[in-house]
Motif scaffolding. Structure first.
Motif, PDB file in Angstrom:
ATOM      1  N   ASP B  85       0.867  -1.184   0.000  1.00  0.00           N
ATOM      2  CA  ASP B  85       0.000   0.000   0.000  1.00  0.00           C
ATOM      3  C   ASP B  85       0.900   1.230   0.000  1.00  0.00           C
ATOM      4  OD1 ASP B  85      -1.632   2.162   0.619  1.00  0.00           O
ATOM      5  OD2 ASP B  85      -3.031   0.909   1.774  1.00  0.00           O
ATOM      6  N   LEU B  86       1.041   1.829  -1.164  1.00  0.00           N
ATOM      7  CA  LEU B  86       1.991   2.942  -1.293  1.00  0.00           C
ATOM      8  C   LEU B  86       1.497   4.199  -0.594  1.00  0.00           C
ATOM      9  CD1 LEU B  86       3.145   2.498  -5.008  1.00  0.00           C
ATOM     10  CD2 LEU B  86       4.450   2.021  -2.924  1.00  0.00           C
ATOM     11  N   ASP B  87       0.172   4.367  -0.500  1.00  0.00           N
ATOM     12  CA  ASP B  87      -0.348   5.565   0.150  1.00  0.00           C
ATOM     13  C   ASP B  87      -0.103   5.511   1.652  1.00  0.00           C
ATOM     14  OD1 ASP B  87      -1.263   6.580  -2.239  1.00  0.00           O
ATOM     15  OD2 ASP B  87      -3.165   5.476  -2.095  1.00  0.00           O
ATOM     16  N   ARG B  88      -0.453   4.365   2.245  1.00  0.00           N
ATOM     17  CA  ARG B  88      -0.287   4.238   3.703  1.00  0.00           C
ATOM     18  C   ARG B  88       1.154   3.849   4.061  1.00  0.00           C
ATOM     19  NH1 ARG B  88      -3.402  -0.370   5.183  1.00  0.00           N
ATOM     20  NH2 ARG B  88      -2.771   0.082   7.319  1.00  0.00           N
ATOM     21  N   ARG B  89       1.956   3.492   3.049  1.00  0.00           N
ATOM     22  CA  ARG B  89       3.332   3.024   3.288  1.00  0.00           C
ATOM     23  C   ARG B  89       3.320   1.794   4.207  1.00  0.00           C
ATOM     24  NH1 ARG B  89       7.788   5.693   0.511  1.00  0.00           N
ATOM     25  NH2 ARG B  89       6.418   6.568  -1.042  1.00  0.00           N
ATOM     26  N   VAL B  90       2.545   0.836   3.806  1.00  0.00           N
ATOM     27  CA  VAL B  90       2.386  -0.385   4.601  1.00  0.00           C
ATOM     28  C   VAL B  90       2.417  -1.601   3.672  1.00  0.00           C
ATOM     29  CG1 VAL B  90       0.618  -1.715   5.830  1.00  0.00           C
ATOM     30  CG2 VAL B  90       1.151   0.615   6.571  1.00  0.00           C
ATOM     31  N   LEU B  91       3.126  -2.633   4.114  1.00  0.00           N
ATOM     32  CA  LEU B  91       3.095  -3.919   3.418  1.00  0.00           C
ATOM     33  C   LEU B  91       2.206  -4.878   4.189  1.00  0.00           C
ATOM     34  CD1 LEU B  91       6.940  -4.534   2.877  1.00  0.00           C
ATOM     35  CD2 LEU B  91       5.332  -3.409   1.304  1.00  0.00           C
ATOM     36  N   THR B  92       1.513  -5.749   3.475  1.00  0.00           N
ATOM     37  CA  THR B  92       0.861  -6.880   4.139  1.00  0.00           C
ATOM     38  C   THR B  92       1.766  -8.090   3.924  1.00  0.00           C
ATOM     39  OG1 THR B  92      -1.275  -5.935   3.580  1.00  0.00           O
ATOM     40  CG2 THR B  92      -1.246  -8.240   4.306  1.00  0.00           C
ATOM     41  N   ARG B 102       0.230 -10.023   8.751  1.00  0.00           N
ATOM     42  CA  ARG B 102       0.352  -8.817   9.563  1.00  0.00           C
ATOM     43  C   ARG B 102       0.764  -7.656   8.656  1.00  0.00           C
ATOM     44  NH1 ARG B 102       5.362 -11.439  10.411  1.00  0.00           N
ATOM     45  NH2 ARG B 102       7.126 -10.032  10.051  1.00  0.00           N
ATOM     46  N   GLU B 103       0.772  -6.472   9.192  1.00  0.00           N
ATOM     47  CA  GLU B 103       1.198  -5.314   8.417  1.00  0.00           C
ATOM     48  C   GLU B 103       2.577  -4.852   8.885  1.00  0.00           C
ATOM     49  OE1 GLU B 103      -1.824  -2.282   8.439  1.00  0.00           O
ATOM     50  OE2 GLU B 103      -2.833  -3.235   6.730  1.00  0.00           O
ATOM     51  N   GLU B 104       3.333  -4.308   7.927  1.00  0.00           N
ATOM     52  CA  GLU B 104       4.674  -3.791   8.238  1.00  0.00           C
ATOM     53  C   GLU B 104       4.822  -2.437   7.557  1.00  0.00           C
ATOM     54  OE1 GLU B 104       7.388  -5.081   9.860  1.00  0.00           O
ATOM     55  OE2 GLU B 104       6.931  -7.228  10.144  1.00  0.00           O
ATOM     56  N   GLY B 105       5.116  -1.443   8.319  1.00  0.00           N
ATOM     57  CA  GLY B 105       5.278  -0.110   7.745  1.00  0.00           C
ATOM     58  C   GLY B 105       6.662   0.091   7.134  1.00  0.00           C
ATOM     59  N   PHE B 106       6.763   1.073   6.281  1.00  0.00           N
ATOM     60  CA  PHE B 106       8.076   1.405   5.725  1.00  0.00           C
ATOM     61  C   PHE B 106       8.116   2.873   5.331  1.00  0.00           C
ATOM     62  CE2 PHE B 106       5.469   0.169   2.077  1.00  0.00           C
ATOM     63  CZ  PHE B 106       5.729   1.159   1.142  1.00  0.00           C
ATOM     64  N   ASP B 107       9.323   3.435   5.328  1.00  0.00           N
ATOM     65  CA  ASP B 107       9.519   4.763   4.756  1.00  0.00           C
ATOM     66  C   ASP B 107      10.039   4.640   3.331  1.00  0.00           C
ATOM     67  OD1 ASP B 107       8.942   6.447   7.161  1.00  0.00           O
ATOM     68  OD2 ASP B 107      10.560   5.214   7.977  1.00  0.00           O
ATOM     69  N   GLN B 108      10.977   3.713   3.166  1.00  0.00           N
ATOM     70  CA  GLN B 108      11.516   3.493   1.831  1.00  0.00           C
ATOM     71  C   GLN B 108      11.393   1.998   1.534  1.00  0.00           C
ATOM     72  OE1 GLN B 108      14.278   6.395   0.555  1.00  0.00           O
ATOM     73  NE2 GLN B 108      15.271   6.421   2.559  1.00  0.00           N
ATOM     74  N   GLY B 278      10.667   7.383  -2.873  1.00  0.00           N
ATOM     75  CA  GLY B 278      11.235   6.432  -1.918  1.00  0.00           C
ATOM     76  C   GLY B 278      11.035   4.970  -2.255  1.00  0.00           C
ATOM     77  N   VAL B 279      10.660   4.660  -3.473  1.00  0.00           N
ATOM     78  CA  VAL B 279      10.484   3.256  -3.871  1.00  0.00           C
ATOM     79  C   VAL B 279      11.476   2.927  -4.979  1.00  0.00           C
ATOM     80  CG1 VAL B 279       8.894   1.515  -4.769  1.00  0.00           C
ATOM     81  CG2 VAL B 279       8.071   3.291  -3.199  1.00  0.00           C
TER      82      VAL B 279
END
Lengths: 451, 451
Positions: B85-92, B102-108, B278-279
């Protein structure tokens, strides 16, 4: 009347010029003179002939006098040129067998007399024979076949000296290699040369460094039986000089051709002798421009001789080709290691006052898990401000040394190490790890220059 | 709070990025997700593992998950990323063993999912396993150890297909290699590929070209026992797919990352996905700029993946490095021959509408008189007006293929063949004749372009 090209010297430089000129202009009359009985032979192959890897000396000859004649070249062997008269455009030549002298006219001239081993200036030297000529090599091999003596001594730990030492070890002799320097292979930096010494010693060669030859001790038949050195006496039934070669320039000097600062015949980038119309020089007797040191050097190597001969022969026949110079690329295989070098070493850079950074890395010749993966060391020397690659050295097991050609191409083009580290070089496990050793080294230097 | 970098894919591209970023910025939090159980393994090494040159699959692993953790990377194996999810900066992410999400956040983010073998679209394909993954290779090897079946069939005469075929022959199996094309190794021109086919057939591999697979025939246990092809039925207890790989892009596509014309994830020269801050993407799933074809390509090779990962990881941590693109350099060893290629082949030049001249020469890998001198063919493709080298191919015996790196460096710098022919490449009899084969070829092309 057709033009007449005369060539002095029947080896790589001279015969490349003669052949190319004749091919490009079939109307040109081409005459060539060679003191010895052979033409166009591989001096570099002599150690392998002595080692018996090559059985017959004929195999070292890429073109015989007859083959040159079939190509339309009037090839005279056992014929020495004793004088060049540039004003009259006449050579004096002596038929060595008959002892007769005659004159031979020319319109254009290629001077390609090659180089000759320097003999150590010590008592007894007159019993030694040059190592890089076919006839002495044939005599040496016949003595070795006759099992005359088990002790060999090689003077000079040059590439050639090490190759000859290896050849003698291959034949089962006890071999000692001496050199006045404190390392083998002076064109490598000491850290890299140390690996080559390991390889030599690992094959049973006794290496004595910082050792000066003082006398060749002869028996009552005038044959060597030992040498006296600064480190004591060493038994030696066979003594092989390999302390260096010098360009053969006496005839050129006498004729008034210019001798350059390197001690070889001076030429411009078209292989022309400056100030003398229609006179060219090529090969081991001639200078080359060193592209990194930016000065003339004299490097004896068949590959330069061939290229310079090609340039001379092309320009003689209406071409306009420049020999672009050299960067000191060389390669050798000594026992279990190979060594390559190009550009300037750390020591050469220092001596020339060139600013540099350097790095040495150790890696493997194949992927670490692939059978036969061996050690490889890569040393790079680069300009600290621009990152331009100035030189490289590679030592290692099978597959190591030919990688020097990549470094040579990078030195040649002046590529910065920051660019080199991302070069698209080939990768597969039988040939390297995922980063080729050359790239690993480039990355390490790039870090030092801020890339 | 420190920045958080998430990496999808635990192999070369992803883990190079993770490692470099972590080394350059120890404050950066780095988390990496890998579907499989292994990280940083050499897919290129799998044929040698199957052949038993490499006994244990661990040897193919350059860094284990534990080693990555010791370097400060939170490495999660057997963990699949199912959504970005590029908007929320979260991976499932899904833990494959536990079945939990689970979800994992990221900045880059570094997208480095690699590539996957394409399976032939024929009945029975579901019984096949990819050849380039460790787990299937382990299963294959254990079957081979159990001597289950003596007949192997490889689909696709690519580098990998030939390497796998050689591996099976090494193990004593009867091996048939089929391909729809009329030559092996499509990245070589047909004349050069023919030598590689000779090498394969000389080792006992049955090569069937212009042969389409129609069905994998399964026994009652669902295991292959034969294949049906356009040339008839072939017995096959082991069927190895090697018909090509495709970048794994589904997740990227779903997230809205741009897919380029090559079918891989589009990136700029800093490995950034355009338009998404950042991607980054790196490795087999990403495009590279081809410097000669001047268009994006997708070439799966560990060496590119590592370099691109290094560029991405450096730029993520404040660096400013450009990946300079690729020129299609590749190398392989197949039975008694080696093959290398770089730049464009004759066929690629034609297809791209690039004007060219080409030449193929045959020479020897060492001086002709030196023991072990083998055949080598060098083919060069050059621009007819400037002489610029556009590509090269080399096939031959031991010592042949790594010479491709010299051609790669010349293609990279755009060197004209007129200059190449006088390059100061190394010479000594154990490594080449007095003219290196590369120089002989350069001279022949130079003649064609008037040099």
């Amino acid at each position: 009347m057709p033009e007449r090209l005369a060539v002095i010297g029947g080896d790589a430089g001279g015969m490349a010029a003669a052949s190319v000129a004749r091919r490009r202009d079939p109307d040109l009359e081409v005459v060539a003179f060679e003191r010895g009985a052979y033409t166009s032979y591989s001096a570099c192959g002599i150690p392998y002939y002595v080692a018996d890897y090559v059985e017959d000396s004929d195999e070292l000859i890429s073109r015989s006098p007859e083959e040159h004649r079939e190509n339309g070249i009037a090839m005279h062997t056992r014929t020495e040129v004793t004088d060049i008269d540039l004003d009259r455009r006449v050579l004096t030549v002596r038929e060595l067998n008959a002892g007769r002298e005659r004159e031979e006219g020319f319109d254009q001239l290629v001077y390609a007399t090659g180089a000759r081993e320097t003999m150590p200036p010590v008592p007894g030297w007159e019993a030694l024979e040059p190592a890089l000529k076919i006839e002495p090599a044939e005599r040496l091999k016949s003595k070795l076949r006759g099992a005359e003596g088990k002790h060999a001594l090689v003077i000079g730990a040059s590439y050639l000296g090490l190759e000859m030492a290896e050849a003698m070890v291959q034949r089962g002799l006890d071999v000692t290699l001496i050199d006045m320097a404190d390392q083998v292979m002076g064109s490598l930096d000491p850290d890299m040369a140390a690996h080559m010494q390991d390889a030599a010693e690992g094959s049973g060669i006794t290496v004595m460094l910082s050792t000066a030859l003082e006398e060749v001790l002869l028996d009552s038949n005038g044959r060597p039986h030992a040498v006296r050195t600064s480190q004591g006496e060493i038994r030696a039934d066979h003594v092989i000089p390999a302390a260096g070669v010098k360009p053969v320039t006496a005839l050129a000097e006498a004729a008034g051709l210019e001798i350059g600062e390197s001690g070889a015949v001076r030429v411009d980038d078209h292989q022309r002798c400056p100030g003398v119309d229609g006179v060219f020089a090529a090969g081991d007797c001639a200078e080359s421009h060193h592209r990194i040191l930016e000065r003339p050097v004299n490097i004896q190597l068949g590959t330069h001789a061939n290229k310079q001969g090609w340039v001379a022969g092309s320009n003689i026949t209406g071409g306009d080709f420049a020999f672009p110079g050299v960067i000191g690329t060389a390669v050798a295989k000594i026992c279990r290691y190979e060594a390559g070098r190009t550009g300037v070493s750390e020591r050469e850079a220092s001596a020339a006052g060139i600013d540099y950074v350097s790095v040495t890395i150790k890696s493997t010749t194949r992927a670490a898990y692939y059978p036969g993966a061996g050690s490889i060391w890569v040393k790079l020397v680069a300009d600290p401000s621009s990152g331009r690659l100035l030189g490289g050295q590679i030592v290692g097991e099978e597959g190591a040394a030919k990688r020097i050609d990549v470094l040579a191409t990078c030195v040649w083009t002046g590529m910065p190490v920051q660019e080199m580290q991302l070069l698209d070089l080939s990768y597969a496990p039988p040939f390297s790890g995922v980063y080729d050793p050359v790239l690993i080294a480039a990355r390490q230097v790039a870090k030092k220059v801020g890339g």
